[in-house]
Write an enzyme that holds these catalytic residues in place. Structure first.
Site, short mmCIF file in Angstrom:
data_model
loop_
_atom_site.label_atom_id
_atom_site.label_comp_id
_atom_site.label_asym_id
_atom_site.label_seq_id
_atom_site.Cartn_x
_atom_site.Cartn_y
_atom_site.Cartn_z
N ALA A 60 0.87 -1.18 0.00
CA ALA A 60 0.00 0.00 0.00
C ALA A 60 0.91 1.23 0.00
CB ALA A 60 -0.91 -0.01 1.22
N LEU A 80 1.24 5.42 -4.15
CA LEU A 80 1.75 6.24 -5.27
C LEU A 80 2.74 7.32 -4.82
CD1 LEU A 80 -1.48 6.60 -7.46
CD2 LEU A 80 0.48 5.11 -7.86
N CYS A 125 -5.08 1.47 -9.36
CA CYS A 125 -4.35 1.38 -8.09
C CYS A 125 -5.37 1.28 -6.95
CB CYS A 125 -3.46 2.61 -7.89
SG CYS A 125 -2.60 2.54 -6.31
N ILE A 142 -2.92 -7.85 -14.87
CA ILE A 142 -3.77 -7.14 -13.94
C ILE A 142 -2.92 -6.31 -12.96
CG2 ILE A 142 -5.69 -8.78 -13.98
CD1 ILE A 142 -4.66 -10.01 -11.37
N ASN A 143 -3.54 -5.26 -12.43
CA ASN A 143 -2.96 -4.60 -11.28
C ASN A 143 -3.25 -5.49 -10.06
OD1 ASN A 143 -1.89 -2.62 -9.50
ND2 ASN A 143 -2.54 -1.01 -10.90
N GLY A 173 2.14 -11.14 -6.76
CA GLY A 173 2.98 -12.33 -6.63
C GLY A 173 2.24 -13.60 -7.04
N THR A 184 6.63 -8.39 -8.81
CA THR A 184 7.06 -8.93 -7.51
C THR A 184 8.27 -9.86 -7.63
OG1 THR A 184 4.81 -8.69 -6.71
CG2 THR A 184 6.21 -10.21 -5.49
C1 FMN Z 1 5.56 -2.42 -4.36
C2 FMN Z 1 4.65 -2.31 -5.55
C3 FMN Z 1 4.38 -1.05 -6.10
C4 FMN Z 1 3.55 -0.93 -7.21
N1 FMN Z 1 3.31 0.30 -7.75
C5 FMN Z 1 2.55 0.42 -8.87
C6 FMN Z 1 2.35 1.70 -9.49
O1 FMN Z 1 2.89 2.73 -9.07
N2 FMN Z 1 1.55 1.75 -10.59
C7 FMN Z 1 0.95 0.62 -11.11
O2 FMN Z 1 0.24 0.71 -12.12
N3 FMN Z 1 1.16 -0.60 -10.56
C8 FMN Z 1 1.94 -0.72 -9.46
N4 FMN Z 1 2.15 -1.96 -8.91
C9 FMN Z 1 1.51 -3.14 -9.52
C10 FMN Z 1 2.50 -3.89 -10.43
O3 FMN Z 1 2.96 -3.07 -11.48
C11 FMN Z 1 1.86 -5.17 -11.00
O4 FMN Z 1 0.79 -4.79 -11.86
C12 FMN Z 1 1.30 -6.09 -9.91
O5 FMN Z 1 2.18 -6.12 -8.79
C13 FMN Z 1 1.08 -7.52 -10.41
O6 FMN Z 1 2.24 -8.09 -10.94
P1 FMN Z 1 3.29 -8.99 -10.07
O7 FMN Z 1 2.50 -10.04 -9.36
O8 FMN Z 1 4.26 -9.50 -11.09
O9 FMN Z 1 3.94 -8.04 -9.10
C14 FMN Z 1 2.97 -2.10 -7.78
C15 FMN Z 1 3.24 -3.35 -7.23
C16 FMN Z 1 4.08 -3.47 -6.13
C17 FMN Z 1 4.36 -4.84 -5.57
#
Ligand code: FMN
Length: 303
Positions: free
Chosen positions: A71, A74, A131, A192-193, A218, A267
């Protein structure tokens, strides 16, 4: 040598389909100290807003079985500082840089996008309407097809850069969202986000995260993300960037076979900064093992 390159959008060719996901590699200067950023397909920077943001109260991250909650809220230095500090660096990279943007209103999305349009070193914009960790804006626009389309149309009108709309899984029907943003002018979608989640400390009898809820990412979210990519691939004809829990080349291949043209890795890089490179090497090895010349032939192969 198998061909890993992807023509993601007209004029936006990636040497391979692996993209560093927003918020998990800062502005690229840090990973560039750990590996050669030129090896990535593309790089997406931390979510950028018009004004600087301090982010949410601590704690902001927590590990979960098979994933993590974040969390961050941004936190970023604001668009002017991002342009001043990082665009001179990005300009020198052969790797396309995609700037992820977030805002509190439709007008703000458009003016932020307009400010970034034409800045050397920026290849595309990823519009974060997904987000889950901020109180106003962002997901507010991304959870219904109508509001997602309104933001998409406003940004599209404001810029000549290609726009990628980043979709949320925190919605009733992600395919309807994707169709709406495609109709409103999106050049591509990414998904996905994170999925909204939370944890409670039984010792303190309080939520663990300062923001109470956070976004789950993750391996835990991979099956959900994959099903959503599959659904969206059946609903739109614009390119899809898939992601959510990709830890290995095999995971990336699943997203590609579901219909993604490229993948975002987030992640995994927080566990092992080299993960995106390992995934690229694994894709190359898969093509060699199966006597395939071109990765593009696997997009949608499972459909
Ligand atoms: C620490 C952290 C910060 C993130 N910050 C953003 C962000 O600023 N903008 C955004 O669109 N997604 C953000 N995300 C989401 C990631 O870009 C990604 O969409 C999401 O984590 C799913 O992919 P993953 O499981 O490979 O991490 C963030 C994720 C994490 C873990």
């Amino acid at each position: 040598m198998p061909n890993l390159s992807v023509e993601l959008l007209p004029g936006l060719k990636l040497k391979n389909p692996v993209i560093a996901a927003s918020g998990t590699a800062g502005y690229g200067d840090e990973p560039d100290r750990l590996y050669d950023i030129a090896d990535l397909g593309a790089f997406i920077c931390k979510g950028t807003t018009l004004k600087p943001r301090a982010g949410n109260p601590q704690p902001r991250i927590m590990e979960t079985p098979y994933g993590m909650l974040n969390a961050i809220g941004l936190q970023n230095p604001g668009v002017e500082a991002v342009i001043e500090k990082y665009s001179p660096l990005w300009r020198q990279w052969p790797t396309p840089v995609i700037v992820n943007i977030a805002a509190d209103s439709v007008e703000e999305y458009a003016s932020l996008a307009r400010r970034l349009d034409g800045i050397p070193g920026i290849a595309a914009l990823e519009i974060n309407i997904s987000c889950p960790n901020v109180k106003a804006g962002c997901l507010e626009f991304g959870s219904t097809p109508e509001s997602a389309a309104t933001v998409t149309a406003a940004v599209k009108q404001a810029v000549s850069l290609p726009i990628i709309i980043k979709l949320t899984p925190n919605t009733a029907d992600i395919a309807a969202l994707a169709r709406a943003v495609e109709k409103a002018g999106a050049d591509a979608v990414s998904l996905i986000n994170t999925l909204r989640g939370m944890a409670i400390s039984v010792k303190n009898r309080k939520p663990v995260l300062g923001n109470i809820t956070g976004g789950l990412s993750g391996p835990a979210i991979k099956p959900v993300a994959l099903a959503m990519v599959w659904q969206v691939a059946g609903a739109v004809s614009i390119p899809i960037i898939g992601g959510g829990g990709i830890m290995s080349a095999e995971d990336a291949l699943e997203f590609i076979m579901a219909g993604a043209s490229a993948v975002e890795v987030g992640t995994a890089a927080l566990v092992n900064p080299q993960a995106p490179l390992d995934i690229i090497n694994g894709l190359d090895a898969y093509l060699r093992q199966h006597n395939l010349n071109d990765l593009a032939c696997l997009t949608g192969a499972a459909r």
